[in-house]
Each structure stands twice: as C-alpha cells, then as structure tokens.
Scaffold this active site. Structure first.
Site, PDB file in Angstrom:
ATOM      1  N   ASN A  42       0.846  -1.195   0.000  1.00 44.83           N
ATOM      2  CA  ASN A  42       0.000   0.000   0.000  1.00 44.83           C
ATOM      3  C   ASN A  42       0.881   1.244   0.000  1.00 44.83           C
ATOM      4  O   ASN A  42       1.954   1.264   0.625  1.00 44.83           O
ATOM      5  CB  ASN A  42      -1.014  -0.001   1.144  1.00 44.83           C
ATOM      6  CG  ASN A  42      -0.421  -0.187   2.523  1.00 44.83           C
ATOM      7  OD1 ASN A  42       0.606  -0.838   2.702  1.00 44.83           O
ATOM      8  ND2 ASN A  42      -1.065   0.384   3.520  1.00 44.83           N
ATOM      9  N   CYS A  53      -4.024   0.693  -2.718  1.00 42.75           N
ATOM     10  CA  CYS A  53      -3.911  -0.540  -1.931  1.00 42.75           C
ATOM     11  C   CYS A  53      -2.818  -1.450  -2.493  1.00 42.75           C
ATOM     12  O   CYS A  53      -2.476  -1.380  -3.684  1.00 42.75           O
ATOM     13  CB  CYS A  53      -5.229  -1.311  -1.961  1.00 42.75           C
ATOM     14  SG  CYS A  53      -6.567  -0.568  -1.037  1.00 42.75           S
ATOM     15  N   GLU A  55      -2.957  -4.631  -3.182  1.00 42.45           N
ATOM     16  CA  GLU A  55      -3.442  -5.531  -4.238  1.00 42.45           C
ATOM     17  C   GLU A  55      -3.447  -4.831  -5.587  1.00 42.45           C
ATOM     18  O   GLU A  55      -3.042  -5.384  -6.613  1.00 42.45           O
ATOM     19  CB  GLU A  55      -4.857  -6.019  -3.917  1.00 42.45           C
ATOM     20  CG  GLU A  55      -4.969  -6.786  -2.611  1.00 42.45           C
ATOM     21  CD  GLU A  55      -5.273  -5.901  -1.408  1.00 42.45           C
ATOM     22  OE1 GLU A  55      -4.770  -4.763  -1.338  1.00 42.45           O
ATOM     23  OE2 GLU A  55      -6.023  -6.371  -0.530  1.00 42.45           O
ATOM     24  N   CYS A  90     -10.212  -5.004  -0.113  1.00 43.76           N
ATOM     25  CA  CYS A  90     -11.337  -4.056  -0.088  1.00 43.76           C
ATOM     26  C   CYS A  90     -12.186  -4.229  -1.342  1.00 43.76           C
ATOM     27  O   CYS A  90     -11.804  -4.922  -2.298  1.00 43.76           O
ATOM     28  CB  CYS A  90     -10.824  -2.624   0.038  1.00 43.76           C
ATOM     29  SG  CYS A  90     -10.218  -1.921  -1.511  1.00 43.76           S
TER      30      CYS A  90
HETATM   31  N1  THU Z   1      -5.387  -1.357   2.276  1.00 42.01           N
HETATM   32  C1  THU Z   1      -4.815  -2.189   1.356  1.00 42.01           C
HETATM   33  O1  THU Z   1      -3.649  -2.020   0.967  1.00 42.01           O
HETATM   34  N2  THU Z   1      -5.581  -3.195   0.863  1.00 42.01           N
HETATM   35  C2  THU Z   1      -6.881  -3.434   1.184  1.00 42.01           C
HETATM   36  O2  THU Z   1      -7.523  -4.294   0.602  1.00 42.01           O
HETATM   37  C3  THU Z   1      -7.506  -2.645   2.243  1.00 42.01           C
HETATM   38  C4  THU Z   1      -6.740  -1.486   2.752  1.00 42.01           C
HETATM   39  C5  THU Z   1      -4.577  -0.245   2.814  1.00 42.01           C
HETATM   40  C6  THU Z   1      -5.022   1.109   2.376  1.00 42.01           C
HETATM   41  C7  THU Z   1      -4.511   1.984   3.489  1.00 42.01           C
HETATM   42  O3  THU Z   1      -3.176   2.359   3.201  1.00 42.01           O
HETATM   43  C8  THU Z   1      -4.519   1.079   4.715  1.00 42.01           C
HETATM   44  O4  THU Z   1      -4.649  -0.243   4.232  1.00 42.01           O
HETATM   45  C9  THU Z   1      -5.644   1.378   5.697  1.00 42.01           C
HETATM   46  O5  THU Z   1      -6.867   1.395   5.061  1.00 42.01           O
END
Ligand code: THU
Length: 131
Positions: A42, A53, A55, A90
């Site tokens: 992320n 994110c 992913e 997410c």
């Molecule tokens: N985040 C991800 O990298 N992947 C997800 O599927 C959910 C959330 C990250 C985004 C942000 O930097 C942190 O997690 C908190 O939401």
C-alpha cells in the site's frame, strides 16, 4: 508455486509499505499464469483518497508489464506490519481483480501464527459489476 511461497513474497512486499497515516501495512503477491509473480504494497498519500492498496499496486504493476492472465494472489497486513488478523481485499480491489480474473481466481489470506485461508474471487465478489 506453493501458497506458502506466495505468502512469503507478500510478507516481503509488506515491508515496503508506505503507510505513515494509517500505520497499517499491507503486502500482496500476484501469481501470473506463466509462473511470474508481481508484488505490491500500500502507498498512502497526504490526500487520503490518492492512496493505492497493495493488491492494486500488484495488479497494475503486472498489467503494465504485459500480464493479464492471473492464477492467485496472497495478501497480508496489519498495524505496523504485525499480522493480527486476516486482511481481506477491499471492495475496489475485488472489482479490479474481477476485471482480469474469472471466479476461480484464488485469494490466499495470511493470518496470525502462520494460518492461511483461501477463497475464490466468486466467493468474495458475487455479482461483479459489468458493462
Ligand atoms: N489497504 C490495502 O492495501 N488493501 C486493502 O484491501 C484494504 C486497505 C490499505 C489502504 C490503506 O493504506 C490502509 O490499508 C488502511 O486502510
């Protein structure tokens, strides 16, 4: 490739997370049909909505390198990079997965103490949006 190996690569990627605002570090490792792997972390931004994110970082990196055929992804995350629970993707990341993958795409979630749960994309995203 074994799922444990893919999870280890997601853990390595998690160490590169840029998350100064949430403190929540996420890593992902995306397995392509040809056996290559693209990782992502992320990447946050002071303008919070500009955050990407882990992913999607992995998917966009792979697609930008010419890959569109994917088999599986491993995901891990937690505060400060400590895995306290499973870190399911997410909704936006699920929709991005659905753009390139069919319902059989495997999603491995790393949990605490070396645990792992595997789902298919169709389990995590029934009724994907299509045009
Ligand atoms: N985040 C991800 O990298 N992947 C997800 O599927 C959910 C959330 C990250 C985004 C942000 O930097 C942190 O997690 C908190 O939401």
């Amino acid at each position: 490739m074994e799922r444990e190996e893919l999870i280890a690569m997601a853990m390595d990627a998690m160490a590169r997370a840029y998350a100064p605002y949430s403190g929540f570090h996420v890593g992902a490792a995306l397995l392509c049909a040809d056996g290559s792997v693209y990782t992502g972390c992320n990447i946050e931004n002071a303008s919070y909505g500009a955050t990407n994110c882990a992913e999607r970082t992995a998917f966009f990196t792979a697609v930008a390198q010419g890959h569109r055929d994917f088999t599986a992804i491993a995901i891990c995350g937690g505060p400060g990079g400590k895995i306290r629970d499973f870190c399911p993707p997410c909704g936006i990341c699920r929709q991005v997965m659905a753009e390139f993958c069919d319902g059989t795409f495997q999603i491995h979630l790393a949990g605490p103490n070396g645990t792992c749960e595997t789902y298919t994309l169709s389990q995590l995203l029934p009724g994907k949006f299509t045009l």
